[in-house]
Design a protein around this motif. Sequence first.
Motif, PDB file in Angstrom:
ATOM      1  N   LEU A 100       0.836  -1.185   0.000  1.00 33.53           N
ATOM      2  CA  LEU A 100       0.000   0.000   0.000  1.00 33.53           C
ATOM      3  C   LEU A 100       0.878   1.245   0.000  1.00 33.53           C
ATOM      4  O   LEU A 100       1.771   1.382   0.834  1.00 33.53           O
ATOM      5  CB  LEU A 100      -0.898  -0.009   1.241  1.00 33.53           C
ATOM      6  CG  LEU A 100      -1.941   1.082   1.332  1.00 33.53           C
ATOM      7  CD1 LEU A 100      -2.925   0.984   0.163  1.00 33.53           C
ATOM      8  CD2 LEU A 100      -2.693   0.959   2.650  1.00 33.53           C
ATOM      9  N   ALA A 101       0.671   2.135  -0.943  1.00 25.79           N
ATOM     10  CA  ALA A 101       1.508   3.320  -1.075  1.00 25.79           C
ATOM     11  C   ALA A 101       0.668   4.575  -0.885  1.00 25.79           C
ATOM     12  O   ALA A 101      -0.197   4.876  -1.696  1.00 25.79           O
ATOM     13  CB  ALA A 101       2.181   3.345  -2.443  1.00 25.79           C
ATOM     14  N   SER A 102       0.931   5.294   0.189  1.00 29.89           N
ATOM     15  CA  SER A 102       0.204   6.524   0.447  1.00 29.89           C
ATOM     16  C   SER A 102       0.668   7.616  -0.512  1.00 29.89           C
ATOM     17  O   SER A 102       1.793   7.591  -1.006  1.00 29.89           O
ATOM     18  CB  SER A 102       0.405   6.974   1.888  1.00 29.89           C
ATOM     19  OG  SER A 102       1.778   7.238   2.116  1.00 29.89           O
ATOM     20  N   LYS A 103      -0.222   8.565  -0.755  1.00 28.48           N
ATOM     21  CA  LYS A 103       0.087   9.690  -1.630  1.00 28.48           C
ATOM     22  C   LYS A 103      -0.245  10.984  -0.891  1.00 28.48           C
ATOM     23  O   LYS A 103      -1.326  11.135  -0.346  1.00 28.48           O
ATOM     24  CB  LYS A 103      -0.741   9.652  -2.919  1.00 28.48           C
ATOM     25  CG  LYS A 103      -0.725   8.358  -3.687  1.00 28.48           C
ATOM     26  CD  LYS A 103       0.547   8.174  -4.464  1.00 28.48           C
ATOM     27  CE  LYS A 103       0.484   6.978  -5.380  1.00 28.48           C
ATOM     28  NZ  LYS A 103       0.463   5.681  -4.716  1.00 28.48           N
ATOM     29  N   ASN A 104       0.725  11.882  -0.859  1.00 32.41           N
ATOM     30  CA  ASN A 104       0.497  13.242  -0.386  1.00 32.41           C
ATOM     31  C   ASN A 104       0.564  14.130  -1.619  1.00 32.41           C
ATOM     32  O   ASN A 104       1.574  14.100  -2.336  1.00 32.41           O
ATOM     33  CB  ASN A 104       1.567  13.672   0.619  1.00 32.41           C
ATOM     34  CG  ASN A 104       1.409  12.996   1.951  1.00 32.41           C
ATOM     35  OD1 ASN A 104       1.079  11.818   2.028  1.00 32.41           O
ATOM     36  ND2 ASN A 104       1.653  13.729   3.008  1.00 32.41           N
ATOM     37  N   ILE A 105      -0.492  14.880  -1.856  1.00 35.40           N
ATOM     38  CA  ILE A 105      -0.568  15.680  -3.072  1.00 35.40           C
ATOM     39  C   ILE A 105      -0.790  17.137  -2.716  1.00 35.40           C
ATOM     40  O   ILE A 105      -1.724  17.475  -1.981  1.00 35.40           O
ATOM     41  CB  ILE A 105      -1.684  15.167  -3.994  1.00 35.40           C
ATOM     42  CG1 ILE A 105      -1.400  13.700  -4.358  1.00 35.40           C
ATOM     43  CG2 ILE A 105      -1.810  16.035  -5.242  1.00 35.40           C
ATOM     44  CD1 ILE A 105      -2.463  13.030  -5.173  1.00 35.40           C
ATOM     45  N   SER A 130      -8.380   6.507   1.901  1.00 38.36           N
ATOM     46  CA  SER A 130      -7.463   6.106   2.973  1.00 38.36           C
ATOM     47  C   SER A 130      -5.994   6.198   2.557  1.00 38.36           C
ATOM     48  O   SER A 130      -5.114   6.242   3.392  1.00 38.36           O
ATOM     49  CB  SER A 130      -7.778   4.682   3.433  1.00 38.36           C
ATOM     50  OG  SER A 130      -7.610   3.789   2.358  1.00 38.36           O
ATOM     51  N   ASP A 131      -5.715   6.249   1.265  1.00 46.99           N
ATOM     52  CA  ASP A 131      -4.346   6.272   0.775  1.00 46.99           C
ATOM     53  C   ASP A 131      -3.882   7.679   0.424  1.00 46.99           C
ATOM     54  O   ASP A 131      -2.814   7.842  -0.140  1.00 46.99           O
ATOM     55  CB  ASP A 131      -4.210   5.435  -0.496  1.00 46.99           C
ATOM     56  CG  ASP A 131      -4.659   4.015  -0.312  1.00 46.99           C
ATOM     57  OD1 ASP A 131      -5.027   3.407  -1.319  1.00 46.99           O
ATOM     58  OD2 ASP A 131      -4.638   3.518   0.820  1.00 46.99           O
ATOM     59  N   LEU A 132      -4.680   8.687   0.731  1.00 44.62           N
ATOM     60  CA  LEU A 132      -4.488   9.988   0.120  1.00 44.62           C
ATOM     61  C   LEU A 132      -4.584  11.148   1.103  1.00 44.62           C
ATOM     62  O   LEU A 132      -5.472  11.180   1.954  1.00 44.62           O
ATOM     63  CB  LEU A 132      -5.576  10.138  -0.958  1.00 44.62           C
ATOM     64  CG  LEU A 132      -5.586  11.356  -1.830  1.00 44.62           C
ATOM     65  CD1 LEU A 132      -4.325  11.419  -2.677  1.00 44.62           C
ATOM     66  CD2 LEU A 132      -6.806  11.308  -2.741  1.00 44.62           C
ATOM     67  N   HIS A 133      -3.651  12.077   0.966  1.00 41.75           N
ATOM     68  CA  HIS A 133      -3.739  13.357   1.681  1.00 41.75           C
ATOM     69  C   HIS A 133      -3.565  14.448   0.633  1.00 41.75           C
ATOM     70  O   HIS A 133      -2.561  14.468  -0.078  1.00 41.75           O
ATOM     71  CB  HIS A 133      -2.661  13.475   2.754  1.00 41.75           C
ATOM     72  CG  HIS A 133      -2.626  14.820   3.380  1.00 41.75           C
ATOM     73  ND1 HIS A 133      -3.515  15.205   4.360  1.00 41.75           N
ATOM     74  CD2 HIS A 133      -1.851  15.888   3.134  1.00 41.75           C
ATOM     75  CE1 HIS A 133      -3.267  16.462   4.695  1.00 41.75           C
ATOM     76  NE2 HIS A 133      -2.261  16.896   3.964  1.00 41.75           N
ATOM     77  N   ILE A 134      -4.557  15.331   0.534  1.00 40.97           N
ATOM     78  CA  ILE A 134      -4.509  16.425  -0.438  1.00 40.97           C
ATOM     79  C   ILE A 134      -4.420  17.740   0.309  1.00 40.97           C
ATOM     80  O   ILE A 134      -5.183  17.989   1.241  1.00 40.97           O
ATOM     81  CB  ILE A 134      -5.767  16.447  -1.332  1.00 40.97           C
ATOM     82  CG1 ILE A 134      -5.916  15.121  -2.073  1.00 40.97           C
ATOM     83  CG2 ILE A 134      -5.703  17.607  -2.322  1.00 40.97           C
ATOM     84  CD1 ILE A 134      -7.232  14.988  -2.814  1.00 40.97           C
TER      85      ILE A 134
END
Length: 162
Positions: A100-105, A130-134
């Motif tokens: 699982l690879a989180s993404k901060n965008i 759940s995998d994402l922070h924008i």
Amino acid sequence: MNILYLHGLQSKLSSNKRKILEDYGSVFAPDIQYENKHIQAAEILKDFTDTEFNVVIGSSMGALNAYIISENIGRPALLFNPPLQKYEAVKCESFYTKGLASKNIFIGGRDEVVDPSETLKFLADHIQQSDLHIDIDSNCGHRIPVDIFSNQVSSFFSSICN
């Protein structure tokens, strides 16, 4: 920690931003020519077959490639103004065990190069919450000032190292 940093179209990693990244690990920042081919994720990884990356960071066109690499190698990514509407699925040969690879965008609300609404639409259609922070800065454009870069990098590493 090994950091893969991918610059944008007609750009390079500045010495100020490199210094910020070097506080967190070894920085690998290849010189990429995107003019004839925007998506080069597989080619980029082929240049680093003996290097295991812990995180992938990219800006603009580099962020698009960083997104694809993150999806292929299962490593967290920090993406600045990624043109995700240009996304094409690419399978990269790698030795990584995918997870699982989180993404901060980070999205500049006044980006004149990459339409923020198109990026948000892509994210709504393709990414699990759940995998994402924008993080959207309504005053920022396409170019990322050093202070914002520093704050985003600090926040990103705090989120993945805790």
